[in-house]
Design a protein around this motif. Sequence first.
Motif, PDB file in Angstrom:
ATOM      1  N   LEU A 177      -6.154  15.091  48.006  1.00 33.58           N
ATOM      2  CA  LEU A 177      -6.225  16.521  47.720  1.00 33.58           C
ATOM      3  C   LEU A 177      -6.364  16.775  46.222  1.00 33.58           C
ATOM      4  O   LEU A 177      -7.101  17.683  45.804  1.00 33.58           O
ATOM      5  N   VAL A 178      -5.666  15.989  45.409  1.00 38.88           N
ATOM      6  CA  VAL A 178      -5.799  16.133  43.954  1.00 38.88           C
ATOM      7  C   VAL A 178      -7.241  15.852  43.531  1.00 38.88           C
ATOM      8  O   VAL A 178      -7.830  16.588  42.730  1.00 38.88           O
ATOM      9  N   GLY A 179      -7.830  14.787  44.080  1.00 39.15           N
ATOM     10  CA  GLY A 179      -9.213  14.472  43.751  1.00 39.15           C
ATOM     11  C   GLY A 179     -10.176  15.549  44.235  1.00 39.15           C
ATOM     12  O   GLY A 179     -11.123  15.913  43.536  1.00 39.15           O
ATOM     13  N   GLN A 180      -9.928  16.084  45.430  1.00 37.06           N
ATOM     14  CA  GLN A 180     -10.832  17.065  46.020  1.00 37.06           C
ATOM     15  C   GLN A 180     -10.812  18.390  45.257  1.00 37.06           C
ATOM     16  O   GLN A 180     -11.846  19.034  45.067  1.00 37.06           O
ATOM     17  N   PHE A 181      -9.619  18.823  44.807  1.00 38.78           N
ATOM     18  CA  PHE A 181      -9.490  20.145  44.190  1.00 38.78           C
ATOM     19  C   PHE A 181      -9.322  20.080  42.673  1.00 38.78           C
ATOM     20  O   PHE A 181      -8.998  21.086  42.043  1.00 38.78           O
ATOM     21  N   HIS A 182      -9.535  18.897  42.083  1.00 38.46           N
ATOM     22  CA  HIS A 182      -9.423  18.750  40.631  1.00 38.46           C
ATOM     23  C   HIS A 182     -10.392  19.701  39.926  1.00 38.46           C
ATOM     24  O   HIS A 182     -11.588  19.705  40.204  1.00 38.46           O
ATOM     25  N   ASP A 183      -9.866  20.544  39.036  1.00 37.14           N
ATOM     26  CA  ASP A 183     -10.699  21.550  38.360  1.00 37.14           C
ATOM     27  C   ASP A 183     -10.941  21.228  36.895  1.00 37.14           C
ATOM     28  O   ASP A 183     -11.395  22.086  36.133  1.00 37.14           O
ATOM     29  N   GLY A 190       8.600  12.535  47.490  1.00 37.47           N
ATOM     30  CA  GLY A 190       8.725  12.181  46.084  1.00 37.47           C
ATOM     31  C   GLY A 190       7.629  11.224  45.648  1.00 37.47           C
ATOM     32  O   GLY A 190       7.047  11.360  44.563  1.00 37.47           O
ATOM     33  N   PHE A 191       7.325  10.258  46.516  1.00 35.93           N
ATOM     34  CA  PHE A 191       6.264   9.304  46.196  1.00 35.93           C
ATOM     35  C   PHE A 191       4.906   9.997  46.150  1.00 35.93           C
ATOM     36  O   PHE A 191       4.027   9.607  45.374  1.00 35.93           O
ATOM     37  N   ALA A 192       4.706  11.026  46.976  1.00 36.41           N
ATOM     38  CA  ALA A 192       3.454  11.786  46.934  1.00 36.41           C
ATOM     39  C   ALA A 192       3.280  12.459  45.572  1.00 36.41           C
ATOM     40  O   ALA A 192       2.172  12.541  45.041  1.00 36.41           O
ATOM     41  N   GLY A 193       4.396  12.954  44.997  1.00 35.72           N
ATOM     42  CA  GLY A 193       4.322  13.517  43.656  1.00 35.72           C
ATOM     43  C   GLY A 193       3.943  12.471  42.627  1.00 35.72           C
ATOM     44  O   GLY A 193       3.125  12.723  41.735  1.00 35.72           O
ATOM     45  N   LEU A 194       4.527  11.274  42.746  1.00 31.88           N
ATOM     46  CA  LEU A 194       4.157  10.173  41.854  1.00 31.88           C
ATOM     47  C   LEU A 194       2.689   9.805  42.020  1.00 31.88           C
ATOM     48  O   LEU A 194       1.954   9.622  41.039  1.00 31.88           O
ATOM     49  N   PHE A 195       2.221   9.731  43.269  1.00 31.28           N
ATOM     50  CA  PHE A 195       0.843   9.324  43.510  1.00 31.28           C
ATOM     51  C   PHE A 195      -0.148  10.389  43.044  1.00 31.28           C
ATOM     52  O   PHE A 195      -1.260  10.068  42.625  1.00 31.28           O
ATOM     53  N   THR A 239       0.962   7.134  53.772  1.00 29.27           N
ATOM     54  CA  THR A 239       0.053   8.109  54.379  1.00 29.27           C
ATOM     55  C   THR A 239       0.180   9.462  53.697  1.00 29.27           C
ATOM     56  O   THR A 239      -0.826  10.099  53.342  1.00 29.27           O
ATOM     57  N   ILE A 240       1.412   9.909  53.493  1.00 25.24           N
ATOM     58  CA  ILE A 240       1.629  11.194  52.823  1.00 25.24           C
ATOM     59  C   ILE A 240       1.144  11.124  51.375  1.00 25.24           C
ATOM     60  O   ILE A 240       0.523  12.066  50.869  1.00 25.24           O
ATOM     61  N   ALA A 241       1.385   9.996  50.710  1.00 22.77           N
ATOM     62  CA  ALA A 241       0.939   9.846  49.323  1.00 22.77           C
ATOM     63  C   ALA A 241      -0.581   9.828  49.226  1.00 22.77           C
ATOM     64  O   ALA A 241      -1.165  10.448  48.327  1.00 22.77           O
ATOM     65  N   ALA A 242      -1.250   9.116  50.144  1.00 24.81           N
ATOM     66  CA  ALA A 242      -2.711   9.059  50.121  1.00 24.81           C
ATOM     67  C   ALA A 242      -3.312  10.439  50.346  1.00 24.81           C
ATOM     68  O   ALA A 242      -4.309  10.813  49.715  1.00 24.81           O
ATOM     69  N   LEU A 243      -2.695  11.215  51.234  1.00 22.32           N
ATOM     70  CA  LEU A 243      -3.170  12.577  51.477  1.00 22.32           C
ATOM     71  C   LEU A 243      -3.025  13.421  50.212  1.00 22.32           C
ATOM     72  O   LEU A 243      -3.955  14.158  49.836  1.00 22.32           O
ATOM     73  N   MET A 251      -3.054  18.792  39.691  1.00 23.06           N
ATOM     74  CA  MET A 251      -2.120  17.668  39.696  1.00 23.06           C
ATOM     75  C   MET A 251      -0.680  18.156  39.571  1.00 23.06           C
ATOM     76  O   MET A 251       0.218  17.693  40.294  1.00 23.06           O
ATOM     77  N   ALA A 252      -0.437  19.106  38.680  1.00 22.59           N
ATOM     78  CA  ALA A 252       0.923  19.594  38.454  1.00 22.59           C
ATOM     79  C   ALA A 252       1.470  20.308  39.692  1.00 22.59           C
ATOM     80  O   ALA A 252       2.646  20.140  40.054  1.00 22.59           O
ATOM     81  N   ILE A 253       0.640  21.101  40.350  1.00 24.72           N
ATOM     82  CA  ILE A 253       1.085  21.797  41.557  1.00 24.72           C
ATOM     83  C   ILE A 253       1.425  20.789  42.655  1.00 24.72           C
ATOM     84  O   ILE A 253       2.425  20.944  43.373  1.00 24.72           O
ATOM     85  N   ALA A 254       0.608  19.734  42.787  1.00 23.61           N
ATOM     86  CA  ALA A 254       0.878  18.697  43.792  1.00 23.61           C
ATOM     87  C   ALA A 254       2.204  17.984  43.507  1.00 23.61           C
ATOM     88  O   ALA A 254       2.986  17.702  44.434  1.00 23.61           O
ATOM     89  N   ILE A 255       2.483  17.699  42.243  1.00 22.86           N
ATOM     90  CA  ILE A 255       3.742  17.046  41.874  1.00 22.86           C
ATOM     91  C   ILE A 255       4.925  17.965  42.181  1.00 22.86           C
ATOM     92  O   ILE A 255       5.961  17.528  42.709  1.00 22.86           O
ATOM     93  N   ALA A 256       4.763  19.258  41.877  1.00 19.90           N
ATOM     94  CA  ALA A 256       5.832  20.217  42.172  1.00 19.90           C
ATOM     95  C   ALA A 256       6.106  20.292  43.667  1.00 19.90           C
ATOM     96  O   ALA A 256       7.273  20.297  44.098  1.00 19.90           O
ATOM     97  N   LEU A 257       5.068  20.325  44.470  1.00 22.45           N
ATOM     98  CA  LEU A 257       5.250  20.373  45.922  1.00 22.45           C
ATOM     99  C   LEU A 257       5.972  19.126  46.420  1.00 22.45           C
ATOM    100  O   LEU A 257       6.834  19.207  47.299  1.00 22.45           O
TER     101      LEU A 257
END
Length: 398
Positions: free
Chosen positions: A359-365, A223-228, A351-355, A371-377
């Motif tokens: 990934l959001v920064g790396q694949f930002h289009d 859940g925190f990874a989605g927030l981050f 650690t999970i949130a930083a990862l 970002m939305a897909i990462a939050i959903a996951l």
Amino acid sequence: MLRLTSPATILILAALTALGPLATDMYLPAMPSMAEALDTGPDQVQLTLSFYMAGFALAQLFVGPVSDHFGRKPVMVAGLALFLAASLLCVVAPTIEWLLVGRFLQAFGGAAGPVLARAAVRDIYDPIAAGRALSHMASTMALAPALAPAVGAGLLLFFGWESVFMLLAIYAAIMLLILILMIPEPLPANRRQSMTAGMILANYRMLLTQRSFVGYTLINASGFAGLFAFLSGSSFVLIEYMGLSPFQYGSGFVLIVAGFFFGTLCSGRYSQRLGRDYLLMLASLMCALAGTTMAILAIAGVHEPWAVIAPHVIFLFGFGIVMPQSMAGALAPNPQCAGSASSLFGFLQMTIAALGGALVGQFHDGTSRTMAIAIALGGLISFTAYAGLIRQRGKSSV
């Protein structure tokens, strides 16, 4: 000195816990300006968040076990002092590389506040009361991320991005004085532990084989990874892509954090009536549905601010319930090593949130899709962790 069980003590512990949200949220509106001022790209500026989370995660492996031996207060004092010095380094950083170093050190010191505030609550209260106390702390702490982006936007407008880190340094200095002068040591001498490497590793090994600890930690961490993911990408999505001003962004952030605030209020109000695990089932399902809704809208090409902000308000409402209840669930069976349990809990969370943020920064289009897909996951994994580790544990114990 205050009484450990006084409301003022909980308020101060909440203020120490708020150090993390302040250091991540206050400079979010300034990220595009920082990229321009330091002559770098969005991906490098987003790394300042990931470096902060990485330093935060690494520090937590040490501060908990050290505090189990020496006590909570001296470790918190040392951590705040380092946070103060690192914040001043960020103020004068001439390049993005120096800023990354400052952020890492800032996190390394700042980790002591949230980690040991959680451990202190477990030192002071029994498991049920600890869940309520953590919910009250989370409600108070919610004011920090609600105000931080708006404050950051105002500082950016009048004084530049460096002023954000100067304010963080001032906050740390004030909290350092309050901690030294007003808070007694919460860990009794008869509960201090050895600090040998063998004892630390034995505690961590025991925790990682404890199904309930792993389950509650994964519910929280995903859940925190989605927030981050939102923290990492939202300023570029909402300001650069969707055209909001920094002030409008800060105002939208207030709505989002309001969801978190009301979630924590519900957590404290209904924890005893409904039970921790039932609340976690409802809240993690809410996070999964809200994140999935945001992802579907983004994939369908609905690139409007409401399509990001509205689902994330619901996501944060759910996470406002998840956070204190999962913390209490992870720490409850482990009073003999509450510092180590809080450390490992926080390490896995960060650690999970930083990862996720990296990934959001790396694949930002350039749009809201990544970002939305990462939050959903994040929401989906949180609910899956509940269903697979906590609900099944409850069934097997019947």
